[in-house]
Design a protein around this motif. Structure first.
Motif, PDB file in Angstrom:
ATOM      1  N   CYS A  30     -15.250 -39.812  34.207  1.00 21.77           N
ATOM      2  CA  CYS A  30     -13.929 -40.020  34.813  1.00 21.77           C
ATOM      3  C   CYS A  30     -13.943 -41.039  35.949  1.00 21.77           C
ATOM      4  N   GLY A  46      -5.902 -36.425  37.652  1.00 18.42           N
ATOM      5  CA  GLY A  46      -6.150 -35.146  38.267  1.00 18.42           C
ATOM      6  C   GLY A  46      -5.842 -33.974  37.324  1.00 18.42           C
ATOM      7  N   SER A  71      -9.147 -39.112  41.343  1.00 21.18           N
ATOM      8  CA  SER A  71      -9.056 -37.650  41.444  1.00 21.18           C
ATOM      9  C   SER A  71     -10.258 -37.127  42.225  1.00 21.18           C
ATOM     10  N   PHE A  88     -10.713 -41.818  37.135  1.00 22.76           N
ATOM     11  CA  PHE A  88      -9.351 -41.671  37.669  1.00 22.76           C
ATOM     12  C   PHE A  88      -9.427 -41.389  39.159  1.00 22.76           C
TER      13      PHE A  88
HETATM   14  S1  SF4 Z   1      -8.907 -36.243  36.110  1.00 21.45           S
HETATM   15 FE1  SF4 Z   1     -10.198 -34.453  36.574  1.00 21.45          FE
HETATM   16  S2  SF4 Z   1     -10.192 -33.220  34.695  1.00 21.45           S
HETATM   17 FE2  SF4 Z   1      -9.404 -35.265  34.164  1.00 21.45          FE
HETATM   18  S3  SF4 Z   1     -11.204 -36.367  33.460  1.00 21.45           S
HETATM   19 FE3  SF4 Z   1     -11.007 -36.790  35.648  1.00 21.45          FE
HETATM   20  S4  SF4 Z   1     -12.252 -35.270  36.687  1.00 21.45           S
HETATM   21 FE4  SF4 Z   1     -11.969 -34.562  34.570  1.00 21.45          FE
END
Ligand code: SF4
Length: 373
Positions: free
Chosen positions: A20, A63, A24, A22
């Motif tokens: 990941c 997230g 988050s 993102f």
């Molecule tokens: S946003 Fe959170 S749940 Fe989604 S891929 Fe990334 S770390 Fe994993």
């Protein structure tokens, strides 16, 4: 005035997945309260833009929005005026949601659930660093249905290192047996700075195989079609009537306002991006300043390019009459040579008055899009 769409970013997760990149954070639960206070302030700062506009869709993305207390989601939702036809989606992750969450989501007006399933193979889930296993995911989907949701979506990932075609097919079969009406299948991309990137560089995990990745993509299309999940966009499949209105809005370039950390907006042909820095986000909003750090007013050429790329993503393609109406330009005259080459090389085809990507074109969509930049 046209309808508006709303995106709300919830940047918190229970733990960080290996692939990941993102925006988050895990282990930041103590920031929920200040974050949501800022989020509500931010929405209030957009009262002029929101006034008098019907909202056609609201999307809580992350997230992991289901990681935060349901009451936080409710406080945000209360900031908007919506009607019973507004599509309201929340992303949830198995293992971070349960029957009671689903009941409360329904009570507050949420009518669409998007699950981050990714795979039903426990070994692959472990390689991904997901916190759930396949049984948890299956149970959560049943709980979601028991709570009364029928508009359910599942995200799947293919092309993960060590994932075989058979494992992916098994996962698609489990998914189909659960009768979920919307599926998004994403090819893994290894992003710099992620744990997976490091593992691949250190040869702990192999590089994904490109041919296998394409075989998995084609399998998605064929396999899901058998369950009446029709492809309507490069990565998206739905039983007719269950397409994501929110995402179709993005591809149609509908106006949307994004709230929260690193959220983006398209408003009045200008693209806005919020800061990606959590502390800056909160401190700007403490001073009642919008957390926008990048503004890009699009030129006509940029709007045309975006329009072409986004329309071609969808199986409905680009309608030349609509293009003419919108831009007062003849699409075939403007792009004659490029269109001829793309059609001759089997990447585009013309059906009635629309240009569409062929199956091979979908495989190399970015190569097609670059022709229009
Ligand atoms: S946003 Fe959170 S749940 Fe989604 S891929 Fe990334 S770390 Fe994993």
């Amino acid at each position: 005035m046209n309808d508006l769409r709303i995106y709300i970013h919830i940047p918190f997760c229970k733990s960080k997945c290996n692939y990941c990149d993102f925006n988050s954070f895990a282990g930041m639960d103590h920031m929920f309260r200040p974050y949501f206070k800022s989020l509500i302030t931010e929405i209030a700062l957009y009262s002029n833009e929101l006034r008098g506009r019907r909202i056609d869709s609201i999307y809580f993305g992350g997230g992991t929005p289901s990681h935060v207390d349901v009451q936080y989601i409710y406080q945000v939702l209360k900031c908007f005026t919506f009607d019973e036809n507004t599509e309201i989606t929340i992303e949830v992750n198995p293992g971070v949601v349960g029957y009671h969450n689903f009941v409360q989501y329904r009570q507050m007006g949420i009518n669409r659930i998007s699950f981050g399933i990714q795979s039903f193979n426990d070994r692959i889930l472990m390689y991904m660093g997901r916190i759930h296993n396949s049984l948890t995911a299956i149970n959560n989907i049943h709980e979601c249905k028991e709570a009364g949701f029928d508009n359910i979506s599942a995200d799947m990932i293919f092309g993960y290192p060590k994932q075989t075609l058979e494992q992916y097919e098994d996962s698609l079969n489990v998914l189909k047996s659960l009768e979920i009406p919307h599926v998004s299948c994403y090819s893994l991309s290894i992003e710099p700075g992620t744990l997976l990137d490091e593992m691949v560089k250190k040869n702990v995990m192999p590089m994904p195989d490109e041919d296998l990745d394409r075989a998995m993509y084609n399998l998605s299309i064929e396999s899901l079609k058998k369950a009446n999940l029709q492809q309507y966009e490069i990565s998206n499949f739905a039983v007719p009537g269950y397409e994501s209105r929110h995402n179709i809005g993005y591809w149609n370039r509908d106006e949307y306002l994004g709230f929260g950390l690193s959220a983006h907006s398209l408003y009045n042909e200008t693209r806005y991006s919020n800061t990606e820095d959590l502390h800056q986000y909160i401190s700007l909003l403490n001073k009642y300043e919008k957390p926008v750090v990048h503004t890009d007013t699009l030129t006509k050429e940029e709007i045309i390019t975006e329009y072409i790329i986004l329309k071609l993503r969808m199986n409905s393609g680009l309608d030349i009459a609509h293009f003419q109406d919108k831009f007062d330009l003849n699409f075939e005259e403007k792009y004659g040579d490029k269109l001829k080459t793309l059609v001759n090389t089997g990447l585009l085809y013309k059906q009635s008055d629309s240009y569409k990507l062929t199956r091979s074109g979908m495989d190399v969509a970015n190569k097609v899009f670059v022709e229009f930049v």
